[in-house]
Structures are given as C-alpha cells and as structure tokens.
Design a protein around this motif. Structure first.
Motif, mmCIF file in Angstrom:
data_model
loop_
_atom_site.group_PDB
_atom_site.id
_atom_site.type_symbol
_atom_site.label_atom_id
_atom_site.label_comp_id
_atom_site.label_asym_id
_atom_site.label_seq_id
_atom_site.Cartn_x
_atom_site.Cartn_y
_atom_site.Cartn_z
ATOM 1 N N PRO A 105 0.827 -1.213 0.000
ATOM 2 C CA PRO A 105 0.000 0.000 0.000
ATOM 3 C C PRO A 105 0.860 1.261 0.000
ATOM 4 O O PRO A 105 1.900 1.312 0.670
ATOM 5 C CB PRO A 105 -0.820 -0.113 1.281
ATOM 6 N N LEU A 106 0.422 2.245 -0.766
ATOM 7 C CA LEU A 106 1.070 3.563 -0.827
ATOM 8 C C LEU A 106 0.128 4.523 -0.115
ATOM 9 O O LEU A 106 -0.976 4.788 -0.596
ATOM 10 C CB LEU A 106 1.286 3.963 -2.291
ATOM 11 N N ILE A 107 0.563 5.050 1.024
ATOM 12 C CA ILE A 107 -0.388 5.663 1.952
ATOM 13 C C ILE A 107 -0.062 7.125 2.282
ATOM 14 O O ILE A 107 1.072 7.472 2.613
ATOM 15 C CB ILE A 107 -0.442 4.851 3.266
ATOM 16 N N VAL A 108 -1.107 7.946 2.197
ATOM 17 C CA VAL A 108 -1.144 9.272 2.810
ATOM 18 C C VAL A 108 -2.376 9.241 3.717
ATOM 19 O O VAL A 108 -3.499 9.175 3.222
ATOM 20 C CB VAL A 108 -1.261 10.388 1.764
ATOM 21 N N PRO A 109 -2.200 9.216 5.033
ATOM 22 C CA PRO A 109 -3.321 8.936 5.930
ATOM 23 C C PRO A 109 -4.569 9.780 5.717
ATOM 24 O O PRO A 109 -5.687 9.267 5.815
ATOM 25 C CB PRO A 109 -2.714 9.168 7.317
ATOM 26 N N GLU A 110 -4.412 11.070 5.409
ATOM 27 C CA GLU A 110 -5.591 11.918 5.194
ATOM 28 C C GLU A 110 -6.362 11.525 3.933
ATOM 29 O O GLU A 110 -7.532 11.891 3.772
ATOM 30 C CB GLU A 110 -5.181 13.396 5.065
ATOM 31 N N VAL A 111 -5.697 10.795 3.052
ATOM 32 C CA VAL A 111 -6.291 10.476 1.752
ATOM 33 C C VAL A 111 -6.820 9.048 1.707
ATOM 34 O O VAL A 111 -7.976 8.797 1.372
ATOM 35 C CB VAL A 111 -5.263 10.701 0.621
ATOM 36 N N ASN A 112 -5.966 8.074 2.035
ATOM 37 C CA ASN A 112 -6.376 6.664 1.934
ATOM 38 C C ASN A 112 -5.991 5.847 3.169
ATOM 39 O O ASN A 112 -5.839 4.627 3.093
ATOM 40 C CB ASN A 112 -5.808 6.029 0.660
ATOM 41 N N GLY A 113 -5.848 6.518 4.296
ATOM 42 C CA GLY A 113 -5.519 5.827 5.536
ATOM 43 C C GLY A 113 -6.477 4.705 5.912
ATOM 44 O O GLY A 113 -6.044 3.649 6.380
ATOM 45 N N PRO A 114 -7.809 4.881 5.699
ATOM 46 C CA PRO A 114 -8.748 3.814 6.073
ATOM 47 C C PRO A 114 -8.492 2.480 5.366
ATOM 48 O O PRO A 114 -8.889 1.423 5.867
ATOM 49 C CB PRO A 114 -10.105 4.398 5.673
ATOM 50 N N SER A 115 -7.791 2.520 4.217
ATOM 51 C CA SER A 115 -7.512 1.267 3.503
ATOM 52 C C SER A 115 -6.584 0.349 4.294
ATOM 53 O O SER A 115 -6.494 -0.853 4.019
ATOM 54 C CB SER A 115 -6.898 1.558 2.132
ATOM 55 N N LEU A 116 -5.909 0.902 5.299
ATOM 56 C CA LEU A 116 -5.000 0.096 6.112
ATOM 57 C C LEU A 116 -5.746 -0.883 7.018
ATOM 58 O O LEU A 116 -5.157 -1.844 7.507
ATOM 59 C CB LEU A 116 -4.096 0.999 6.957
ATOM 60 N N GLU A 117 -7.044 -0.655 7.239
ATOM 61 C CA GLU A 117 -7.811 -1.583 8.069
ATOM 62 C C GLU A 117 -7.851 -2.972 7.424
ATOM 63 O O GLU A 117 -7.621 -3.988 8.085
ATOM 64 C CB GLU A 117 -9.224 -1.064 8.294
ATOM 65 N N ALA A 118 -8.132 -3.000 6.108
ATOM 66 C CA ALA A 118 -8.149 -4.276 5.385
ATOM 67 C C ALA A 118 -6.752 -4.869 5.314
ATOM 68 O O ALA A 118 -6.577 -6.096 5.399
ATOM 69 C CB ALA A 118 -8.722 -4.081 3.984
ATOM 70 N N TRP A 119 -5.751 -4.016 5.165
ATOM 71 C CA TRP A 119 -4.357 -4.478 5.113
ATOM 72 C C TRP A 119 -3.979 -5.167 6.425
ATOM 73 O O TRP A 119 -3.361 -6.237 6.423
ATOM 74 C CB TRP A 119 -3.440 -3.296 4.828
ATOM 75 N N LEU A 120 -4.356 -4.569 7.542
ATOM 76 C CA LEU A 120 -4.052 -5.160 8.849
ATOM 77 C C LEU A 120 -4.720 -6.520 9.026
ATOM 78 O O LEU A 120 -4.162 -7.423 9.653
ATOM 79 C CB LEU A 120 -4.523 -4.225 9.968
#
Length: 346
Positions: A105-120
């Motif tokens: 994942p390529l992450i900027v928390p304000e933009v796509n941070g919620p996608s990390l929930e599925a990653w976790l």
C-alpha cells in the motif's frame, strides 16, 4: 505499554526529522532505536531531550520491534525491507523502491488511511507500507477533498522543489554556491546538473524515453495509485534555490461544477490542510513560512475561465515533514488507531 520503533537512516536529514517529530507528537514509544550504516555507528542524534547513539544496522536484531521507519535509500530498502518485515516488524519505507509494488500500500493517511484496516486484517500481507514522493504527498492532501466533491478529470502540476529534497549534498551545494558567488568564485555544479544558486533547473531525477523525468513520472503514477487511477496527470518538476519547502502550481479540471468559494470552504474543513488565501499582497503562503509546520498550505484559489469546471491553486508544504518524516509517523499512528497492539502485548 509502548511501541518499539527503529529509525533506519537516523543520521540523515529525513531520519533526524523523524526523531524530532516522534518526540514532538509524543508518539507512544517505549523505546526508539537509531540505526545507521557502519560508518555512522556511534554518532549522537537528538531525540527530544535525549541523545541517542546510532547503532549499526548490519548487527541489529529486529525481533520484538513494532515499527521500522526507513529513510536510507532504495538499495537499503530493497535489501533490508523484506528481512525486517519477515521478523514481524512493520516497515514504513520512505524510498521509492516499494511504491509501485501492487502488493504494497502507498499511503497518505488523510487520503487513503482507512484502507489500512483491510491491510491489517490480511494475514498474508507483505508487512511493508510505502511512503509517497514528497511532491505527491502534499499534492494528494490538497486534491482529495476536491476530488470527493466534484471528481477531478485532469491535473496539470508544476513543482518548485527545494534542494533538501535531494539530501544534505544538495543543501550544501546551494549554500556553498551562494556564498561563493558573492566573492566571485565559480559556482561549479556537483549534485545538480547546472548551477542551482540564483537559478532554477527543470530537471529532477533521470530522463525517460518520452522526455519526462523520473520525478515527473513518480507524481503521475503515485497520484493515480493513491487517489484515482482514472485521473489524468501531467507534471513539470523544477528544482529551485530554496533550502526547505516544496511549492506547486496546480491546474485542475473537474467533471462537475465547483467554484473557488466552494473549493475554499471544502479545503478549510479538510484534514491536514491550512487555507491562507487573501487576495492581497502577502495573502498566501511561501516555502519559508511552511518550514516546521505539519499542514499542507493552500493559497491562490481561483477559477480557470479557459476550461469548463476549472480551478487553479497554489500548494506549499515542508517536504522534510509532510513529504517524508511526518507522513511515515502518521501511518504508524493510523495503524495504532486501527487497533495494532505492541508485539510484546500480543
């Protein structure tokens, strides 16, 4: 119970900034370890009111470490990233090496941070998260809320990037050339292909077959990966004689109508954004004023009458912070907010 954090490349510009921000934000760390190459082993580095001594990366055991924040270049990330991740430690990488891997994942928390929930929740995850290019990070922070409102079709961005984006050598070269010019010394290029003092250079990274530079390609590819693959992006990246702080002049074309007033109101409510937009002398933000700040600053918001649903904006950010160190720490903070526990508490 806190988290154990290793900072790889701790003696570099970004690594030092990572340590500063960890202390400033009171990151819940039980231990912070500074790691560097063998030639920097033992070097003292500030971490809040403490002094850390850099340890040798080659000899370090990552067992029990929760986060490895890597700012040591692509070669180190390529060789060490998978090894560190295999130990169970989450790697947050500042280099470009992992950004274009479809499984990272390529992450900027304000933009796509919620996608990390599925990653976790993915037991087969690679355990590596990529941090975007410094120019991309501030760009997408400003674009995300506008895209949500009116759907961006096309982005034309010209960047004005400070020398700190090229590391300590770039900063030293601007400083030495500037001093030298005042005593009639020749401003000999070294890090940069041409004189950087009192000049601008439309060339960052290597040239590609289509005439673009790699830096320009990065902005395009990363914006699509983070924000929306359907957006058309074109970029001209320019190095300017500024020590810290990247600026961007951005022209936007939207699918749906959006006025300058609407954009201003949307951006004022957006996470990580500060709007400074008075239509008067000095009513905008410049790189000097953003140094040391967390926010991405947006100014000069105005409609573009040459296209339907068009806007122009000016975006400025501290590239060592939001463009690198801050964003990595925000990624770790997001994972904690999503429920990641310290490994020694598992």
């Amino acid at each position: 119970m806190g988290y154990r954090v290793a900072v790889v490349g701790a003696t570099g510009n970004v690594g030092r900034e990572v340590l500063n921000i960890l202390a400033e934000r009171k990151f819940p760390a039980s231990e912070v370890i500074a790691l560097a190459s063998s030639r920097s082993t033992g070097r003292e580095i500030s971490y809040g009111d403490k002094i850390l001594k850099a340890k040798n990366l080659d000899d370090f055991d990552f067992k029990g470490v929760d986060f490895a924040i890597m700012s040591a270049g692509s070669d180190i990330s390529k060789n060490w990233g998978p090894r560190i991740a295999a130990s169970g430690c989450i790697v947050i990488d500042n280099s470009s090496f992992w950004r274009y891997d479809s499984n990272v994942p390529l992450i900027v928390p304000e933009v796509n941070g919620p996608s990390l929930e599925a990653w976790l929740a993915n037991a087969n995850r690679k355990n590596i998260i990529a941090n975007p290019n410094c120019s991309t990070a501030q760009l997408v922070v400003a674009l995300k809320p506008l895209h949500d409102f009116a759907k961006i079709k096309r982005v034309v961005v010209s960047t004005y990037q400070s020398v700190s984006g090229s590391g300590k050598e770039g900063v030293d070269e601007l400083w030495n050339q500037t001093k030298g010019i005042f005593v009639n010394d020749t401003a000999t290029p070294g890090k940069f292909p041409k004189q950087i003092a009192f000049n601008v250079i439309p060339h960052i990274d290597v040239f590609m077959e289509d005439g673009s530079t790699k830096e320009e390609w990065k902005v395009m590819a990363e914006t699509k990966k983070i924000l929306d693959p359907k957006i058309k992006v074109t970029c001209t990246a320019v190095r300017v004689p500024v020590f810290v702080g990247h600026s961007e002049a951005i022209n936007l074309e939207f699918e749906n109508p959006i006025s300058a007033d609407e954009a201003r109101d949307i951006l004022r409510e957006a996470p990580g954004v500060a709007v400074v937009d008075k239509r008067e002398a000095g009513g905008y933000t410049t790189p000097v004023e953003c140094v040391g700040e967390y926010e991405t600053f947006v100014s000069r918001i105005r409609e573009d009458a040459t296209i339907e649903n068009g806007l122009n904006i000016w975006v400025v950010s501290d590239n060592l912070r939001k463009g690198a160190a801050l964003n990595t720490i925000q990624i770790a903070e997001t994972l904690i907010e999503l429920g990641l526990k310290p490994r020694d508490a598992a």
